[in-house]
Design a protein around this motif. Structure first.
Motif, mmCIF file in Angstrom:
data_model
loop_
_atom_site.group_PDB
_atom_site.id
_atom_site.type_symbol
_atom_site.label_atom_id
_atom_site.label_comp_id
_atom_site.label_asym_id
_atom_site.label_seq_id
_atom_site.Cartn_x
_atom_site.Cartn_y
_atom_site.Cartn_z
ATOM 1 N N HIS A 457 44.956 22.980 6.428
ATOM 2 C CA HIS A 457 44.666 24.419 6.283
ATOM 3 C C HIS A 457 43.262 24.750 6.767
ATOM 4 O O HIS A 457 42.860 25.911 6.697
ATOM 5 N N SER A 502 56.758 32.994 5.906
ATOM 6 C CA SER A 502 56.411 33.100 7.326
ATOM 7 C C SER A 502 56.393 34.526 7.828
ATOM 8 O O SER A 502 55.906 34.783 8.923
ATOM 9 N N HIS A 505 52.637 35.090 6.732
ATOM 10 C CA HIS A 505 51.683 34.038 7.102
ATOM 11 C C HIS A 505 52.098 33.441 8.433
ATOM 12 O O HIS A 505 52.975 32.579 8.530
ATOM 13 N N LYS A 506 51.405 33.886 9.467
ATOM 14 C CA LYS A 506 51.750 33.536 10.838
ATOM 15 C C LYS A 506 50.825 32.423 11.357
ATOM 16 O O LYS A 506 49.690 32.266 10.902
ATOM 17 N N PRO A 507 51.327 31.591 12.281
ATOM 18 C CA PRO A 507 50.472 30.585 12.913
ATOM 19 C C PRO A 507 49.367 31.252 13.718
ATOM 20 O O PRO A 507 49.589 32.308 14.311
ATOM 21 N N ASN A 514 45.819 24.513 15.605
ATOM 22 C CA ASN A 514 46.918 25.452 15.386
ATOM 23 C C ASN A 514 47.347 25.294 13.936
ATOM 24 O O ASN A 514 47.816 24.240 13.537
ATOM 25 N N TYR A 515 47.282 26.299 13.148
ATOM 26 C CA TYR A 515 47.621 26.194 11.744
ATOM 27 C C TYR A 515 48.143 27.525 11.253
ATOM 28 O O TYR A 515 48.042 28.542 11.929
ATOM 29 N N ILE A 516 48.675 27.554 10.083
ATOM 30 C CA ILE A 516 49.226 28.782 9.478
ATOM 31 C C ILE A 516 48.120 29.441 8.671
ATOM 32 O O ILE A 516 47.452 28.779 7.852
ATOM 33 N N TYR A 518 46.825 31.391 5.760
ATOM 34 C CA TYR A 518 47.193 31.813 4.418
ATOM 35 C C TYR A 518 46.149 32.776 3.861
ATOM 36 O O TYR A 518 46.481 33.692 3.106
#
Length: 529
Positions: A457, A502, A505-507, A514-516, A518
């Protein structure tokens, strides 16, 4: 006148016969013939009208007649044969006349049939011719005689051997002296002397004792069938009584027939390696000299240099080794477990030399009982002593397999739960650096999740420099089973409550990462709608 004439007539016969007698006898008889005095006894010696004859003499002297008839003695010798007795033994010379008279120092004793030689030639007549040496009682009663002696040695000498040997003394003794026995040859007996027996003095085998109240030396009947009749048998009967099977008379220490010697009859039976040894390997001196054999180190050096000494006594080799050879040991695991270090687990399969021969020599004392005395402590600089006091590896490891670990992780500041409990120690405590080299981390290992896990994260949930994954994730699995969104800054209600994560909470892309996302930050409606 008539009476006087009558008396004179009575006296005439006596005077006549007295005068006649005096005229007939030439003189008094010697003392030995005095009992023959008187005219009535004349014919006992004299033949009427003739002289004294030998026959008349021998009618009284029967002991002489017997010897003469047997052609024995002086009176049967060539010197006296055919001579008249009276030529030497005349009488009527008075009572004190010696009817037997000759010069003893000139007398040729060989004429008697018994020549005086050796020590006999130095004896006087009276030394031998005495009544005690005469066996015949009638001759012994004579006041004076040279008769009655035997030519046998025992006629004059006492039988020192008391009828145990031949009465022919000259078989052994000479006439010069009783000792030495010049005529005796021991080789003619049933026990010929050989070897050392030839130098033994008689008294050693034939000791003097007392018999019938007098000194006696036993010669006959001496037991000699076995050596033990004279010699002490030191083998306590183990080899029988035939000493000659092994020994010779040259010396007890000279042994024969060793190729067939049965050593099992001794107190030390030869087995295995001992059978291959020569006699001199153990019997350094004489074969008959005693050899200490009750303990192995009576012959063998203590290879272990006193390591197995108890109460000042070195333990015998036979406690661990056999006669098959020193390599290898009969020392059992059960005996080892009676000592200070019990063998368990992998130690049971560990060869002795691994622990006891770390150098060129074997060592069984003071080699240590701790794990680290043998094993390298790879955790020396990394693991806190409180978790393995005194370097006791058993606090974590098993003796069966090192990889099997039994450690109560709850004693640390990080109790293992969930998936953590399923991990090996190495998963967390062994790391690799940039060069790929492995290193340990124990006491310095942080309990923060990101110490071991990558923060996917990228710091979104960091609070005061720390990230606590357990706020969302369970230790059993990474997937979030239940997350209470209402505890965040954006409470879910209405249509939001059923939306998939999703949807909001988008990449995102940040640099190469590259992460999501939050932590959206902006919670206004228009930010999403």
């Amino acid at each position: 006148m008539k009476r006087k004439l009558a008396w004179m007539l009575l006296m005439i016969p006596g005077w006549f016969f007295g005068t006649a007698l005096a005229q007939l006898s030439p003189g008094d008889l010697s003392e030995v013939h005095a009992h023959l005095e008187g005219i009535s006894n004349c014919t006992k010696c004299h033949t009427l009208g003739s002289k004294v004859t030998n026959d008349k003499c021998l009618e009284c002297h029967t002991e002489l007649k017997v010897r003469i008839d047997a052609k024995k003695g002086y009176h049967a010798s060539l010197k006296t044969r055919g001579r008249e007795c009276t030529s030497c033994h005349s009488d009527h010379h008075g009572r004190k006349f010696e009817i037997v008279r000759f010069k003893t120092d000139e007398f040729d004793h060989s004429l008697t049939g018994y020549e005086l030689t050796g020590a006999h030639s130095a004896q006087s007549c009276g030394d031998c011719h005495k009544s005690t040496n005469i066996a015949n009682e009638s001759i012994r009663k004579k006041k004076f005689t040279y008769l009655g002696l035997s030519t046998e040695c025992l006629g004059c000498h006492k039988d020192y051997h008391q009828n145990t040997l031949s009465t022919t003394c000259t078989d052994c003794h000479g006439v010069d002296s009783f000792k030495p026995t010049t005529g005796f040859d021991h080789n003619n007996t049933k026990f010929p002397l050989t070897g050392k027996h030839q130098t033994v003095v008689c008294i050693d085998c034939h000791p003097k004792t007392t018999r019938n109240g007098v000194d006696f030396q036993e010669f006959a009947g001496k037991k000699h069938q076995n050596c033990t009749s004279c010699h002490t048998e030191p083998h306590q009967g183990k080899f029988g009584q035939r000493c000659i099977d092994c020994h010779t008379t040259e010396s007890f220490h000279t042994i024969k027939g060793m190729t067939s010697f049965d050593h099992s009859k001794t107190n030390f039976k030869l087995e295995n390696k001992h059978k291959q040894l020569t006699c001199v390997s153990c019997h350094k001196g004489n074969l008959t000299d005693p050899v200490k054999h009750s303990r192995c180190n009576d012959c063998h050096n203590d290879y272990h240099s006193g390591q197995f000494t108890t109460d000042g006594i070195v333990s015998d080799c036979a406690g661990c080794h056999t006669t098959k050879g020193f390599p290898g040991s009969s020392f059992t695991i059960e005996r080892h477990n009676e000592g200070a270090f019990r063998l368990d687990g992998a130690h049971l399969a560990t060869p002795c030399f691994v622990c006891h021969k770390k150098s060129e020599t074997w060592n069984f004392r003071n080699i240590g009982t701790k794990c680290t005395d043998c094993h390298s402590n790879i955790h020396e600089q990394y693991l806190s002593k409180e978790y393995y006091p005194e370097n006791n590896c058993r606090r974590c490891h098993k003796e069966t397999v090192w990889s099997e670990i039994e450690f109560d992780h709850s004693t640390t500041r990080f109790a293992l739960a969930g998936a953590h409990a399923e991990q090996t120690c190495r998963t967390c405590h062994f790391k690799k650096n940039e060069q790929g080299e492995e290193y340990q981390v124990f006491s310095e290992l942080s309990s923060h999740c990101t110490t071991c896990h990558t923060d996917i994260h990228y710091g979104q949930f960091e609070v005061q420099g720390k990230i606590n994954c357990l706020r969302c994730h369970e230790p059993n699995r990474w997937k979030i089973q239940q997350f209470n969104h209402n505890l965040t800054a954006f409470k879910l209600d209405g249509k939001h409550e059923n939306l998939a994560c999703s949807q909001c909470h988008k990449p995102v892309q940040k640099g190469v990462n590259n992460y999501i996302l939050y932590k959206i930050g902006d919670t206004r409606c228009e930010h999403c709608h």
